[in-house]
Each structure stands twice: as structure tokens, then as C-alpha cells.
Write a protein that holds these residues in place. Sequence first.
Motif, PDB file in Angstrom:
ATOM      1  N   GLU A  83      -0.678   7.058  -6.015  1.00  0.00           N
ATOM      2  CA  GLU A  83      -1.679   7.122  -4.736  1.00  0.00           C
ATOM      3  C   GLU A  83      -2.178   5.655  -4.345  1.00  0.00           C
ATOM      4  O   GLU A  83      -2.587   5.712  -3.112  1.00  0.00           O
ATOM      5  CB  GLU A  83      -2.936   7.906  -5.143  1.00  0.00           C
ATOM      6  CG  GLU A  83      -2.706   9.677  -5.250  1.00  0.00           C
ATOM      7  CD  GLU A  83      -3.946  10.247  -5.258  1.00  0.00           C
ATOM      8  OE1 GLU A  83      -4.062  11.315  -4.688  1.00  0.00           O
ATOM      9  OE2 GLU A  83      -4.715   9.979  -5.949  1.00  0.00           O
ATOM     10  N   LEU A  84      -2.176   4.875  -5.100  1.00  0.00           N
ATOM     11  CA  LEU A  84      -2.590   3.590  -4.651  1.00  0.00           C
ATOM     12  C   LEU A  84      -1.261   2.814  -3.935  1.00  0.00           C
ATOM     13  O   LEU A  84      -1.513   2.351  -2.941  1.00  0.00           O
ATOM     14  CB  LEU A  84      -2.715   2.722  -6.015  1.00  0.00           C
ATOM     15  CG  LEU A  84      -4.095   3.100  -6.716  1.00  0.00           C
ATOM     16  CD1 LEU A  84      -4.180   2.395  -7.959  1.00  0.00           C
ATOM     17  CD2 LEU A  84      -5.208   3.011  -5.888  1.00  0.00           C
ATOM     18  N   THR A  85       0.035   2.942  -4.564  1.00  0.00           N
ATOM     19  CA  THR A  85       1.173   2.257  -3.862  1.00  0.00           C
ATOM     20  C   THR A  85       2.393   2.833  -4.647  1.00  0.00           C
ATOM     21  O   THR A  85       2.388   3.262  -5.852  1.00  0.00           O
ATOM     22  CB  THR A  85       1.118   0.976  -3.739  1.00  0.00           C
ATOM     23  OG1 THR A  85       2.103   0.473  -2.595  1.00  0.00           O
ATOM     24  CG2 THR A  85       1.116   0.083  -4.785  1.00  0.00           C
ATOM     25  N   GLY A  86       3.405   2.720  -3.835  1.00  0.00           N
ATOM     26  CA  GLY A  86       4.790   2.981  -4.627  1.00  0.00           C
ATOM     27  C   GLY A  86       5.320   4.604  -4.307  1.00  0.00           C
ATOM     28  O   GLY A  86       4.342   5.199  -3.971  1.00  0.00           O
ATOM     29  N   MET A  87       6.497   4.649  -4.621  1.00  0.00           N
ATOM     30  CA  MET A  87       7.013   5.779  -4.565  1.00  0.00           C
ATOM     31  C   MET A  87       8.020   6.301  -5.657  1.00  0.00           C
ATOM     32  O   MET A  87       8.278   5.512  -6.439  1.00  0.00           O
ATOM     33  CB  MET A  87       7.806   6.249  -3.234  1.00  0.00           C
ATOM     34  CG  MET A  87       7.155   6.056  -1.931  1.00  0.00           C
ATOM     35  SD  MET A  87       5.911   7.362  -1.612  1.00  0.00           S
ATOM     36  CE  MET A  87       6.918   8.686  -1.549  1.00  0.00           C
TER      37      MET A  87
END
Length: 321
Positions: free
Chosen positions: A110-114
Motif C-alpha cells: 500500500e506504500l509502494t511496490g507491486m
Amino acid sequence: MDVIMRSLPLLLLVLTSSLGQETPKRGSLLYPYGISEGDKTTPVLDDGASLELAISVDFKFFSQTYKSLYVNNNGVISFKIAVSQYTPDAFPLTNGQTFVTPYWGDVDNELTGMVYYRESTDTSLLQTITRDMEQYLTDLHFTATWAFIVTWDKVAYYGSKSSKVNTFQAVLTTDGNRCFTIFNYEDIQWTTGTASDGDASTGLGGISAQAGFNSGDATHYFNIPGSRTNEILNITSTSNVNTPGRWVFRVDDFKVPGGCAFQANFAKVGETFWKDSGCTSKCQCEATGEVTCVAESCPQSTNCRSSGPYFQCKVQEKICF
């Protein structure tokens, strides 16, 4: 197991790069991934996971055959149930949970990344995997016929107050008979989320990430060196196939190429060590993958010292007055 319920942070999703544009950088160990490769993504959700995913082959793991799996945001591929736990427990976990864990830690995308995944029989990909396996395991004559690739791309840790992210990949592959996993580590900058007692600014400390395998019983499991310690931060420079950042395992009948799995830990071929804290039993990892031990104590002028998962006889330090 963690039982703490965490409310979802009220943060806007920030993507570090556009979907569909993720490709490994030149010289990367990662196999191609991203929306442009046909990948799907797990939910953008702290402690989230995919639905149960049917696979088109029988994948054998510690002698058990599986036809489905889950991709979990917290660095785990599981075969029986989804895994929301964010603080890694020490293996073995004997409650029947079956894990492939390239980097089990508290990911918060949810902060960053996949988290990308796909099942593939793409000829080009399978040829690349086959060439890599032939390089590492020349005597096995392995020809990949199927692969399942999961990539954690630039993922943050829970409670992060930094820009630190991790990128790593797990590959399940088979030739229709033998089954292997390949772990690729591109960039590891953090080990721990704040709910696992890590530092919000550094992503370090507390209970660090775990890498390895768990079959669900008390016997069949394995830890990559550094697991659940700060040393796991250096996994990009370690390997069992002389390629820093890559680990390869046979998982149907579990074996660790390039070394031995002894007491669920890794020893390189030719490595000698003592298996007990009193240094009374000296062992050596043989080229066959077997460990031989003989009764032998430390030489005089040496002390028995802990060294990773094993023990070594080290020269006594001189004390000057």
C-alpha cells in the motif's frame, strides 16, 4: 503466529513506476516480469494475498503433490492456505503449513511496490531457465517445461518512513518429473517492518526476514543462511550456485546443489564444521550432498565458537595487560 489485527493505513497508493513497464535492468538475474509479460498482480493490500490459483501441472514439494497455490504479499508462496502473517516464525512450523519463502517479511505494498505473478509455458522463458539450470546442474540434463514466476517489485516495509524497497523473485519450475525453485535477489534494502520491532527509518532490527522452505512437519524444512538475523540483508551476495543473488533448490526430493542441507541449514561442498556447542563432533559436507561426522575435539590453543548455524574451533584471543 501473530494474532495482532492491524488497521489499514489511510494512505494513497504511490506507485514507483507505471504498470506494465517493469522489466529487469541489464545484467539482472530476474526473469522478465510485469503486465507487459502477461503477469497478474496480487491485491494492493497490507498482508494481502491472491485467491487460490490452480496450476496446470502437478508440482511436487517435499514429496507431496500440489495443484494450486497462493501468492502472498509478505514474501511467501504457500500451497494450502493464504498467509497473512507478517512476522516470520522460525522453521520448522509443524502445523501443516507449506511455504516457499524467498523473503518472508512485512511487505506493505500500500506504500509502494507491486507483486506480480504468472504461470508460463513460453518457449523463450523456458529455454532461458533450461540454459541456467544446465549451467548449474550439468549432470541432471534438466529441460524446463513449465514455470510459475512471482516477483516482488520495489516493495516497502510496514511502517516505513524511508524510501527503502526490496526487489526479489521466486520461480517454480519442472520438467514434468523433477521440481526446482530458483530465488533471485535484485535489491534488498530492508529486513523488518515496525510491527516486527524494526526501525521505521532504517527497516532493520527486530525479527528479520526468513528465507527458505517449510513442509509443515518437524523434519522437512530449510533455512537460507542469515534467515531471521540482520545478515539476511546480504542475501544478494550469497549463493549456492556461484552466482551472487541466486539460490537454486531441488524441492520434490529436497536437495541443495553446491552443498549440503544439514540440520536444515546450508554447508558448502568441502566445508568443515562442528555440529555441537562443545565441538566434539567434526563434520564435512561431501560432493555427494551428504555430511560425514567423526568424533574430534578442538585442537589445543583454540576455542569452540558459534559460526552461523554451526560451530568452529578458533584461535584463542590473546589478552594484553
